[in-house]
Enzyme design. Structure first.
Site, PDB file in Angstrom:
ATOM      1  N   SER A  69      20.410 -37.609  22.921  1.00 24.97           N
ATOM      2  CA  SER A  69      19.967 -36.295  23.379  1.00 24.97           C
ATOM      3  C   SER A  69      20.437 -35.203  22.427  1.00 24.97           C
ATOM      4  O   SER A  69      21.580 -35.199  21.980  1.00 24.97           O
ATOM      5  CB  SER A  69      20.510 -36.023  24.786  1.00 24.97           C
ATOM      6  OG  SER A  69      20.044 -34.797  25.292  1.00 24.97           O
ATOM      7  N   SER A  94      16.151 -34.538  25.097  1.00 21.98           N
ATOM      8  CA  SER A  94      17.046 -33.437  24.746  1.00 21.98           C
ATOM      9  C   SER A  94      16.944 -32.335  25.795  1.00 21.98           C
ATOM     10  O   SER A  94      16.060 -32.351  26.654  1.00 21.98           O
ATOM     11  CB  SER A  94      16.675 -32.843  23.375  1.00 21.98           C
ATOM     12  OG  SER A  94      16.752 -33.799  22.349  1.00 21.98           O
ATOM     13  N   ASP A 116      21.418 -31.542  22.522  1.00 24.52           N
ATOM     14  CA  ASP A 116      21.817 -30.531  23.497  1.00 24.52           C
ATOM     15  C   ASP A 116      22.264 -29.284  22.739  1.00 24.52           C
ATOM     16  O   ASP A 116      23.408 -29.194  22.275  1.00 24.52           O
ATOM     17  CB  ASP A 116      22.944 -31.059  24.379  1.00 24.52           C
ATOM     18  CG  ASP A 116      22.624 -32.433  24.975  1.00 24.52           C
ATOM     19  OD1 ASP A 116      21.433 -32.689  25.237  1.00 24.52           O
ATOM     20  OD2 ASP A 116      23.557 -33.237  25.161  1.00 24.52           O
TER      21      ASP A 116
END
Length: 375
Positions: free
Chosen positions: A276, A238, A278
């Site tokens: 991920s 991340s 974000d």
């Protein structure tokens, strides 16, 4: 050591004196780094604190906004920012399994500072996963580590790379971590500053781009720290980003600035992995005297605030994207080779990066003046 120190320029404009989020007046950063080898585990983790102003409390909040590009992550305090548009506590970065203890420690710190004069607080804690290098299940971050990071918060230069919350992070299959950068707008564009601080723990090596050059193409065959059977897959992880500015922005404008972190991330080769998380937050210190979040504490029913007009907000978007792009690259070049829980993760050394850049056609530019945003 930052990306500029090796002659690589990204984006436009001029950084502030520290090329850091602390170039925004009043913003302070503190780290607490945990590195320890035990009989069966390796500890590579920590906490990073961002204070919007010294000793921020609910009695002098900032306007803020949040943007989530991909939600495979966790955070505390974001719903209150979305609802009220207010940032009322410091922001903390840590690892995935330590969000709770960091949040509770910030609550305790607020109470120690303000006593019974407030009803509640909702700290903002952001995370990325460091379980490849760190014994994340051991939950080694404690409340005392959070208090030490708070006590260490300072203005001025910010330590980058394998420090604080970024100690065990991996970025583009190299050692990642904490990175920061800033941009100062030309006077005709308002003269404001935008600073970014990232915790970079995302990305595939073959996707890496530096100053627009596809260096991942020539670095892709280096050994990867990821093994699908043991340590996960390339690209997992991340990135969390905090953007600060002294431009007077309203909450919806802060959210607009936070969105532009996506552009800086994309330029380096991120933002496309489902695995991920974000998550981006932006705050403005350009208004003061905003009523506190506690009910019944406001003195007047109506207040006056300032706001950047739409004709002048685009340079702030450019600055946000550029600062995030450079902050990620600074995290990469500042990090060091790290061995940990399961693997050895190499750093993207400056020598390795410069060689890769030259292989894909980059040439060190002659000294040049920085370009203002409105050229």
């Amino acid at each position: 050591m930052g990306i500029r120190d090796i002659g690589v320029r990204v984006g436009h404009g001029t950084p502030g004196p520290f090329n850091s989020i602390t170039d925004v007046q009043g913003v302070r950063v503190g780290h607490r780094t945990l590195v320890e080898n035990r009989a069966e585990v390796s500890i590579r983790t920590g906490v990073t604190i961002i204070e919007p102003c010294p000793g921020i409390a609910r009695f002098d909040p900032c306007y803020a906004g949040v943007h989530v590009l991909n939600g495979n992550g966790d955070a505390t305090g974001l719903e209150w920012i979305r609802e009220a548009g207010l940032l009322t506590t410091p922001i903390a970065y840590t690892n995935t399994h330590s969000v709770g203890v960091v949040r509770d420690a910030l609550v305790a710190a607020e109470r120690a500072t303000l006593g019974e004069s407030q009803y509640w607080c909702m700290p903002v804690v952001l995370e990325t996963f460091d379980g490849v290098l760190n014994d994340i299940w051991g939950q080694h971050v404690t409340a005392s580590h959070v208090h030490e990071a708070l006590a260490a918060a300072r203005s001025g230069p910010v330590e980058e790379g394998s420090v604080g919350g970024g100690t065990g992070m991996i970025c583009h299959e190299f050692k990642g971590g904490i990175g920061t950068a800033s941009r100062r707008l030309a006077t005709r564009d308002g003269g404001w500053t935008v600073g970014a601080l990232v915790q970079a723990n995302y990305g595939r090596r073959d996707a890496l781009r530096v100053a627009g050059y596809p260096v991942g193409d020539v670095l892709r065959d280096l050994p990867s720290p990821f093994d699908k059977r043991q340590t996960g897959v390339p690209g997992m992880g991340s990135i969390v980003v905090t953007l600060a500015t002294d431009a007077p922005l309203l909450p919806h404008q802060c959210e607009q600035v936070a969105r532009r972190a996506s552009i800086g991330l994309a330029r380096v080769g991120g933002g496309t992995e489902y695995s991920s998380g974000d998550i981006f937050i932006a705050f403005s210190v350009g208004n003061h005297g905003i009523p506190p979040a506690d009910y019944g504490k406001a003195i007047e029913p109506v207040i006056s605030v300032r706001s950047v007009t739409h004709d002048f907000i685009s340079p702030l978007f450019v600055a946000a994207a550029d600062a995030v792009e450079e902050a990620i690259l600074n995290a990469l070049v500042a990090a060091e080779d790290t061995s940990g829980q399961r693997v050895h993760v190499p750093a993207l050394s400056t020598a390795r990066l410069l060689k890769a850049l030259e292989q894909v056609g980059w040439r060190r530019p002659a000294d040049r003046a920085e370009r203002p945003f409105t050229d």
